[in-house]
Design a protein around this motif. Sequence first.
Motif, PDB file in Angstrom:
ATOM      1  N   ASN A  59       7.553  -1.010  -8.750  1.00  9.90           N
ATOM      2  CA  ASN A  59       7.755  -0.221  -9.878  1.00  9.90           C
ATOM      3  C   ASN A  59       6.620   0.472  -9.970  1.00  9.90           C
ATOM      4  O   ASN A  59       5.474   0.015 -10.769  1.00  9.90           O
ATOM      5  N   ASN A  62       4.564   1.146 -13.191  1.00 14.13           N
ATOM      6  CA  ASN A  62       3.666  -0.015 -13.559  1.00 14.13           C
ATOM      7  C   ASN A  62       2.243   0.091 -13.077  1.00 14.13           C
ATOM      8  O   ASN A  62       2.271   0.169 -11.922  1.00 14.13           O
ATOM      9  N   ASN A 182      12.347  -0.474 -15.599  1.00 13.66           N
ATOM     10  CA  ASN A 182      12.071  -1.940 -15.916  1.00 13.66           C
ATOM     11  C   ASN A 182      11.924  -2.692 -14.623  1.00 13.66           C
ATOM     12  O   ASN A 182      12.620  -3.735 -14.560  1.00 13.66           O
TER      13      ASN A 182
END
Length: 182
Positions: A59, A62, A182
């Motif tokens: 991700n 992030n 997420n």
Amino acid sequence: MRMVDETVMMTELQSGNIDMLAGGSVGSLSPNNMELINQNEDFVIEESAGTNVEYMIPNTRNERFADKRVRQAVNYAVDVEMIVENLLLGNGEVVSGPYTSVSPYKSDKVEPLEYNPEKARQLLEEANFDFEEPVVLMVSAGGEVRDKSADIIQQQLEAVGMTVEQAPYDITTWISNAREGN
């Protein structure tokens, strides 16, 4: 066409309620179950090289994975060849991207990174990676090989100092979480 997990698939196949399985991750049998099917003379097994690729997606939204050294470290930390040999019984190939050797788009110019946990740890330290904060490994549950791969990946990432928590999800939830970042 029905989507069922591997246990149901094996039971339904052996009882005659399923006539055929489609390959490619969803719909595939683990090598151990293939051996059981292969022992039954009522079944015909046709194998061919495929285009399916199992993969991890970091991700990059992030900030912990925004640094390319962290993403490279994850690649160095995971022994993909060992996974192919032990979980797929050699019935697979290690690729450097989304294309297998049967795809006209696979480039021979890009080689997979070799397994090198020392290099992985070095890159994580250079990137000032926070080893205390857990990394969540989302897993699309439902296949023996994928589940066992997740366990191996967790162990290998932990071996280079990461704290890893697995989060298994059904495929629909997994896709939804991925889309939401997420």
